[in-house]
Design a protein around this motif. Structure first.
Motif, PDB file in Angstrom:
ATOM      1  N   LYS A 134    -112.043  -3.817 -45.178  1.00  0.00           N
ATOM      2  CA  LYS A 134    -110.630  -4.211 -45.182  1.00  0.00           C
ATOM      3  C   LYS A 134    -110.469  -5.699 -44.851  1.00  0.00           C
ATOM      4  O   LYS A 134    -109.424  -6.139 -44.368  1.00  0.00           O
ATOM      5  CB  LYS A 134    -109.849  -3.363 -44.177  1.00  0.00           C
ATOM      6  N   ASP A 135    -111.516  -6.469 -45.128  1.00  0.00           N
ATOM      7  CA  ASP A 135    -111.490  -7.935 -44.967  1.00  0.00           C
ATOM      8  C   ASP A 135    -111.376  -8.391 -43.521  1.00  0.00           C
ATOM      9  O   ASP A 135    -110.812  -9.454 -43.237  1.00  0.00           O
ATOM     10  CB  ASP A 135    -110.365  -8.553 -45.808  1.00  0.00           C
ATOM     11  N   LEU A 136    -111.937  -7.608 -42.600  1.00  0.00           N
ATOM     12  CA  LEU A 136    -111.937  -7.967 -41.185  1.00  0.00           C
ATOM     13  C   LEU A 136    -113.348  -7.795 -40.626  1.00  0.00           C
ATOM     14  O   LEU A 136    -113.957  -6.749 -40.807  1.00  0.00           O
ATOM     15  CB  LEU A 136    -110.964  -7.082 -40.401  1.00  0.00           C
ATOM     16  N   ILE A 137    -113.850  -8.813 -39.961  1.00  0.00           N
ATOM     17  CA  ILE A 137    -115.181  -8.753 -39.366  1.00  0.00           C
ATOM     18  C   ILE A 137    -115.042  -8.452 -37.884  1.00  0.00           C
ATOM     19  O   ILE A 137    -114.549  -9.279 -37.104  1.00  0.00           O
ATOM     20  CB  ILE A 137    -115.948 -10.076 -39.560  1.00  0.00           C
ATOM     21  N   ALA A 138    -115.417  -7.248 -37.483  1.00  0.00           N
ATOM     22  CA  ALA A 138    -115.333  -6.847 -36.075  1.00  0.00           C
ATOM     23  C   ALA A 138    -116.459  -7.517 -35.292  1.00  0.00           C
ATOM     24  O   ALA A 138    -117.630  -7.341 -35.621  1.00  0.00           O
ATOM     25  CB  ALA A 138    -115.427  -5.333 -35.958  1.00  0.00           C
ATOM     26  N   VAL A 139    -116.098  -8.295 -34.274  1.00  0.00           N
ATOM     27  CA  VAL A 139    -117.125  -9.004 -33.503  1.00  0.00           C
ATOM     28  C   VAL A 139    -117.181  -8.575 -32.038  1.00  0.00           C
ATOM     29  O   VAL A 139    -118.175  -8.833 -31.355  1.00  0.00           O
ATOM     30  CB  VAL A 139    -116.930 -10.536 -33.580  1.00  0.00           C
ATOM     31  N   ALA A 140    -116.116  -7.934 -31.533  1.00  0.00           N
ATOM     32  CA  ALA A 140    -116.141  -7.501 -30.133  1.00  0.00           C
ATOM     33  C   ALA A 140    -115.206  -6.319 -29.930  1.00  0.00           C
ATOM     34  O   ALA A 140    -114.138  -6.250 -30.539  1.00  0.00           O
ATOM     35  CB  ALA A 140    -115.739  -8.647 -29.206  1.00  0.00           C
ATOM     36  N   TYR A 141    -115.641  -5.411 -29.056  1.00  0.00           N
ATOM     37  CA  TYR A 141    -114.812  -4.278 -28.657  1.00  0.00           C
ATOM     38  C   TYR A 141    -114.473  -4.453 -27.178  1.00  0.00           C
ATOM     39  O   TYR A 141    -115.351  -4.424 -26.327  1.00  0.00           O
ATOM     40  CB  TYR A 141    -115.551  -2.957 -28.868  1.00  0.00           C
ATOM     41  N   TYR A 142    -113.213  -4.649 -26.900  1.00  0.00           N
ATOM     42  CA  TYR A 142    -112.759  -4.866 -25.528  1.00  0.00           C
ATOM     43  C   TYR A 142    -112.179  -3.588 -24.940  1.00  0.00           C
ATOM     44  O   TYR A 142    -111.878  -2.633 -25.643  1.00  0.00           O
ATOM     45  CB  TYR A 142    -111.694  -5.961 -25.494  1.00  0.00           C
ATOM     46  N   ASP A 143    -111.994  -3.622 -23.629  1.00  0.00           N
ATOM     47  CA  ASP A 143    -111.448  -2.484 -22.907  1.00  0.00           C
ATOM     48  C   ASP A 143    -109.924  -2.542 -22.936  1.00  0.00           C
ATOM     49  O   ASP A 143    -109.318  -3.588 -22.662  1.00  0.00           O
ATOM     50  CB  ASP A 143    -111.936  -2.520 -21.457  1.00  0.00           C
ATOM     51  N   GLY A 144    -109.307  -1.418 -23.260  1.00  0.00           N
ATOM     52  CA  GLY A 144    -107.854  -1.331 -23.243  1.00  0.00           C
ATOM     53  C   GLY A 144    -107.363  -0.323 -22.230  1.00  0.00           C
ATOM     54  O   GLY A 144    -106.170  -0.033 -22.156  1.00  0.00           O
ATOM     55  N   GLY A 145    -108.286   0.217 -21.431  1.00  0.00           N
ATOM     56  CA  GLY A 145    -107.903   1.177 -20.409  1.00  0.00           C
ATOM     57  C   GLY A 145    -107.363   2.469 -20.984  1.00  0.00           C
ATOM     58  O   GLY A 145    -107.563   2.787 -22.153  1.00  0.00           O
ATOM     59  N   SER A 146    -106.671   3.206 -20.155  1.00  0.00           N
ATOM     60  CA  SER A 146    -106.069   4.457 -20.600  1.00  0.00           C
ATOM     61  C   SER A 146    -104.562   4.304 -20.622  1.00  0.00           C
ATOM     62  O   SER A 146    -103.976   3.652 -19.761  1.00  0.00           O
ATOM     63  CB  SER A 146    -106.475   5.602 -19.672  1.00  0.00           C
ATOM     64  N   ARG A 147    -103.940   4.917 -21.618  1.00  0.00           N
ATOM     65  CA  ARG A 147    -102.493   4.833 -21.778  1.00  0.00           C
ATOM     66  C   ARG A 147    -101.835   6.083 -21.209  1.00  0.00           C
ATOM     67  O   ARG A 147    -102.323   7.198 -21.419  1.00  0.00           O
ATOM     68  CB  ARG A 147    -102.134   4.674 -23.259  1.00  0.00           C
ATOM     69  N   SER A 148    -100.728   5.883 -20.518  1.00  0.00           N
ATOM     70  CA  SER A 148     -99.976   6.987 -19.931  1.00  0.00           C
ATOM     71  C   SER A 148     -98.483   6.768 -20.181  1.00  0.00           C
ATOM     72  O   SER A 148     -98.050   5.674 -20.547  1.00  0.00           O
ATOM     73  CB  SER A 148    -100.250   7.074 -18.425  1.00  0.00           C
ATOM     74  N   PHE A 149     -97.694   7.803 -19.969  1.00  0.00           N
ATOM     75  CA  PHE A 149     -96.259   7.742 -20.234  1.00  0.00           C
ATOM     76  C   PHE A 149     -95.480   7.133 -19.058  1.00  0.00           C
ATOM     77  O   PHE A 149     -95.787   7.407 -17.896  1.00  0.00           O
ATOM     78  CB  PHE A 149     -95.700   9.149 -20.495  1.00  0.00           C
ATOM     79  N   TYR A 150     -94.469   6.325 -19.379  1.00  0.00           N
ATOM     80  CA  TYR A 150     -93.518   5.878 -18.367  1.00  0.00           C
ATOM     81  C   TYR A 150     -92.121   5.894 -18.965  1.00  0.00           C
ATOM     82  O   TYR A 150     -91.939   5.725 -20.172  1.00  0.00           O
ATOM     83  CB  TYR A 150     -93.862   4.492 -17.815  1.00  0.00           C
ATOM     84  N   ASN A 151     -91.129   6.160 -18.094  1.00  0.00           N
ATOM     85  CA  ASN A 151     -89.763   6.259 -18.603  1.00  0.00           C
ATOM     86  C   ASN A 151     -88.746   5.932 -17.516  1.00  0.00           C
ATOM     87  O   ASN A 151     -89.100   5.787 -16.339  1.00  0.00           O
ATOM     88  CB  ASN A 151     -89.524   7.678 -19.154  1.00  0.00           C
ATOM     89  N   SER A 152     -87.506   5.838 -17.917  1.00  0.00           N
ATOM     90  CA  SER A 152     -86.430   5.448 -17.007  1.00  0.00           C
ATOM     91  C   SER A 152     -85.626   6.628 -16.482  1.00  0.00           C
ATOM     92  O   SER A 152     -84.694   6.440 -15.694  1.00  0.00           O
ATOM     93  CB  SER A 152     -85.480   4.484 -17.726  1.00  0.00           C
ATOM     94  N   GLN A 153     -85.966   7.851 -16.918  1.00  0.00           N
ATOM     95  CA  GLN A 153     -85.110   8.999 -16.654  1.00  0.00           C
ATOM     96  C   GLN A 153     -85.579   9.911 -15.521  1.00  0.00           C
ATOM     97  O   GLN A 153     -84.812  10.263 -14.635  1.00  0.00           O
ATOM     98  CB  GLN A 153     -84.950   9.832 -17.937  1.00  0.00           C
ATOM     99  N   LYS A 154     -86.867  10.296 -15.547  1.00  0.00           N
ATOM    100  CA  LYS A 154     -87.319  11.317 -14.595  1.00  0.00           C
ATOM    101  C   LYS A 154     -88.847  11.356 -14.556  1.00  0.00           C
ATOM    102  O   LYS A 154     -89.521  10.894 -15.479  1.00  0.00           O
ATOM    103  CB  LYS A 154     -86.801  12.693 -15.032  1.00  0.00           C
ATOM    104  N   PRO A 155     -89.408  11.952 -13.499  1.00  0.00           N
ATOM    105  CA  PRO A 155     -90.867  12.132 -13.459  1.00  0.00           C
ATOM    106  C   PRO A 155     -91.282  13.157 -14.515  1.00  0.00           C
ATOM    107  O   PRO A 155     -90.609  14.169 -14.698  1.00  0.00           O
ATOM    108  CB  PRO A 155     -91.118  12.670 -12.047  1.00  0.00           C
TER     109      PRO A 155
END
Length: 325
Positions: A134-155
């Protein structure tokens, strides 16, 4: 007198010249995150090493804070060679590289160590070939941690709590389907619009990692953070294939070595930032839900896996990822 004045002017001009003026090869690299963020600092380290290894011939200029555009736009510009490099989440490539979608499957990775072992091994090499197509040369894989939910309404403590809520997700089908499977409404939108959208009630919340939750200021408008860690999506540093093909094999090797050396640096910075961000948002009054039963969340993902893990080669890849120690 005139010669002395000219010499002085030339010396002053040299001092005022741009830092990259002496470089034979200059690569412009885009990042949506702010200056100082681990991904930005990782590419900066790559830039330092590339300059050292090339004796000053190769320079990388990093543009943080979406200066060159949001992730989707900068990925496309990198494919066409308008931008030389891009750092983006794997999730932003889901609709471009089919294999990338598999790494965005919820609960695919058991831990960050598991993720690193997968990306640093043969599977990481296979994925790089998919990006090159797809015309992209992957040169490094970095850490993005883990994703979790957050919101303004309730736990959020159980799957039922998500029903009917509106969450921002990256502009990717797999993320939209993940939210639908959990009974929530997905709202794809650029990262830069999330804060105001939560603040004005356009959406109830979003999902991301500790450092993004912190650096974006989202914790100010969405104080409920549920540590469900549904996604561990790696980050990619890629170079435009158009630019790459114009480089000599020697310069390509320099960039590969500099990128590889930047990985442990970025991952260390990430771990430190993750801890600091968690402490900051907790101190600010954010309410963190840590103990939840993940089993119902995982079981709800069955239709997502059925939809995206269809081809035999995809099933094999997922199996090999899960079996990686």
């Amino acid at each position: 007198m005139k010669k002395t004045m000219i010499a002085t002017l030339l010396a002053s001009a040299a001092l005022a010249a741009p830092a990259f003026a002496e470089c034979e090869v200059t690569l412009r690299s885009s990042d949506t995150h702010p200056d100082g963020y681990p991904t930005v600092e990782g590419v900066k380290f790559m830039a330092e090493r590339a300059k050292e290894l090339s004796n000053g011939r190769i320079c990388i200029e990093v543009f943080p804070s979406s200066q060159l555009g949001e992730e989707k736009d900068t990925i496309e510009q990198t494919q066409f060679g308008v931008i030389d490099m891009v750092r983006a989440s794997f999730g932003s490539f889901n609709d471009i590289v089919p294999e990338a979608q598999l790494l965005s499957l919820p609960y695919l990775f058991r831990s960050e160590e598991h993720l690193h072992n997968v990306m640093d091994g043969p599977i990481g090499d296979e994925l790089a070939k998919a990006f090159e197509a797809k015309d992209l040369i992957a040169v490094a894989y970095y850490d993005g941690g883990s994703r979790s939910f957050y919101n303004s309404q309730k736990p959020i403590t159980k799957v039922e709590d998500l029903k009917g809520m509106k969450f921002r997700v990256m502009q990717s089908d797999v993320f939209v389907d993940m939210m639908s499977a959990l009974g929530a409404n997905a709202t794809p939108m650029p990262y830069g619009e999330v804060y105001s959208s939560i603040q004005t009630g356009v959406i109830d919340g979003a999902e991301n990692n500790w450092p993004s939750y912190d650096s974006s200021g989202h914790f100010e408008v969405a104080k409920y953070y549920t540590l469900d860690q549904h996604l561990m999506v790696p980050e990619l540093v890629a170079i435009s294939k158009i630019k790459w093909d114009a480089l000599s094999p020697e310069d390509q090797q320099v960039l590969r070595q500099a990128a590889e050396e930047s990985e442990p640096v970025q991952r260390k910075l990430w771990a430190e930032q993750e801890k600091a961000s968690e402490e900051k948002v907790v101190a600010s009054g954010a309410e963190v839900v840590r103990e939840i039963d993940k089993t119902p969340f995982i079981e709800a993902m069955a239709p997502v896996y059925e939809k995206y893990v269809t081809k035999p080669e995809y099933q094999d890849l997922v199996k090999r990822i899960q079996e990686t120690q």
